[in-house]
Design a protein around this motif. Sequence first.
Motif, short mmCIF file in Angstrom:
data_model
loop_
_atom_site.label_atom_id
_atom_site.label_comp_id
_atom_site.label_asym_id
_atom_site.label_seq_id
_atom_site.Cartn_x
_atom_site.Cartn_y
_atom_site.Cartn_z
N PHE A 73 0.83 -1.20 0.00
CA PHE A 73 0.00 0.00 0.00
C PHE A 73 0.88 1.26 0.00
CE2 PHE A 73 -3.77 -2.45 1.56
CZ PHE A 73 -4.73 -1.88 0.72
N ILE A 74 1.91 1.25 0.83
CA ILE A 74 2.79 2.42 0.94
C ILE A 74 3.48 2.70 -0.38
CG2 ILE A 74 4.90 3.27 2.02
CD1 ILE A 74 3.98 1.91 4.61
N ARG B 127 4.00 6.29 -5.10
CA ARG B 127 3.96 6.50 -6.55
C ARG B 127 2.87 7.50 -6.93
NH1 ARG B 127 4.52 0.94 -10.09
NH2 ARG B 127 6.19 -0.07 -8.93
N PHE B 128 1.71 7.37 -6.28
CA PHE B 128 0.58 8.20 -6.68
C PHE B 128 0.81 9.67 -6.33
CE2 PHE B 128 -3.66 9.96 -6.88
CZ PHE B 128 -4.23 9.28 -7.94
N GLY C 146 -0.81 13.14 -7.88
CA GLY C 146 -1.89 13.82 -7.17
C GLY C 146 -1.70 13.69 -5.68
N SER C 147 -2.81 13.54 -4.96
CA SER C 147 -2.78 13.44 -3.50
C SER C 147 -3.43 12.14 -3.04
CB SER C 147 -3.50 14.63 -2.86
OG SER C 147 -2.93 15.86 -3.27
N GLU D 293 5.32 9.92 5.93
CA GLU D 293 5.59 11.35 6.07
C GLU D 293 5.71 11.96 4.68
OE1 GLU D 293 8.80 12.28 8.64
OE2 GLU D 293 8.02 11.11 10.32
N ASN D 294 4.60 12.51 4.20
CA ASN D 294 4.54 13.07 2.86
C ASN D 294 3.44 14.13 2.87
OD1 ASN D 294 3.84 13.52 0.07
ND2 ASN D 294 4.92 11.63 -0.46
N SER D 295 3.76 15.33 2.43
CA SER D 295 2.78 16.42 2.48
C SER D 295 1.61 16.20 1.56
CB SER D 295 3.47 17.75 2.12
OG SER D 295 4.02 17.69 0.81
#
Length: 478
Positions: free
Chosen positions: A191-192, A197-198, A202-203, A217-219
């Motif tokens: 999943f991570i 990748r996504f 996008g978000s 940890e990703n904005s």
Amino acid sequence: MDNVLIRAVNWLGDAVMSLPAIRGIRKLHSDSNISLLVKEKLYDLFKWESSINEVIIYKPRIAGKIKTIKELRKKKFKRAYLLQNAFDAALISFLAGIPERVGWSRDMRGLLLTHPVPYHGEDRKIHHIDYFFEIPKRFNPSLSPDYPWINPPVEERLRAREKLKGLQRPILAVAPGAKYGDTKKWETHKFIEIVERFTEKGSVVVFGNSAEGLQIENSSVYDFTGKTSLSELVCLLSECDLLLCNDSGIMHLGYATGVPLIAIFGSTSPELTGPPRFAGKVIRSNISCSPCFKNRCDYIKCMKSIDVEEVWNALLELFPSQRAVFFDRDGTLCKDANYLRRWEDFEIFPEIESLKELKDSGFLLIGVTNQSGIRRSIIEEEFVREVNRLFIDKYGFDDFLYCPHHPDEGCFCRKPNPGMPLIARYKYNIDFKKSYVVGDKQTDFELARMIGAKGIIIGKDAKNLKEVVEIIKRDMNA
């Protein structure tokens, strides 16, 4: 007016799959007052359901059950439909003095039912939507289940949209959990990897309980786990562009709110609990022991056999890459003849020729029209199809969808409800936020608000179709 009770099921996924049965019961009792008895944790799922008149909270434990029985007695129900299989459901209905009690004859409760539905082991080998629907179908074999749509009000959709407005589109919803057990969970590290990748495109928002976060940890990743009520979850999910999930309650909410999804199956069977019809894609293991329906396994080879590339490629196939303009028909593309039912009254607006410019700019042209005259027996359905085909064959429309239902039916497809655009999104990978809805009525504007597209109303925002094209072209160049 008769009072009718429905005892709802206890699990989120089952509750979604039981929605067609609840609506089928409404068709059996169109003039009755229908109450739904359900556990408090599922109240939010049913509060928007137009086929029921009230929701009664089921109170557990002995004192709560006694209180529930007394409350049901006061309402003098004529019949109870027991969608829940438990002995307890039949006993409470019996003790509440409900004279007619309908349900599957299983779990040793047959003698408590006045209308038992015969149960055989094979009955649990059909999709659960059909399993629940067998109860109302016993009283009218001509009934058939509709799609289990959930339709939050536009105001609640807008509140959810506001919470997500700072995120880059498209938004992928990820639900890595499943209450049934680890055998239904794809591996966390996979999943991570998909999430990372996504975020280059996008978000990502993560849904589930507080123990199901992915610790990333990703904005571009927002963790909603443990932070939403059920109704908030439904609304936030409905505003996402894609969903990646296991076979879980959130999977059922996903297809019910119209989100294109990738559902991963290991120990369970999509033939029994999978997304119905056009809801997206199912990825399942080819391991011989799957499905085993166990909630514990020392190896979980089924889930481990599904690799990241397979899931990633499936996501790319559903990626919202198309822009569309959704057009109302009567009063927008052609003269409103007040239930157009013969060719002599068909008058197309000459400015329709300008729509070719939208096609050349890469927009899909899709018609969405309410045609309640079909159900009112004013218009022949085949005539509606013929008119719609003309727009496809002669004017380059990519598709033309219509709602044949009467307004009183409360269907999901009648505008301003979003059913028709959602079906089109499944078929054509449409990005609503880059799309438009064009019409001549307030319902068309409300449809645009529902799906997050821009609305253009002829007679208010534009004089005719040519001006519509000019508005859209200006937006493109802005």
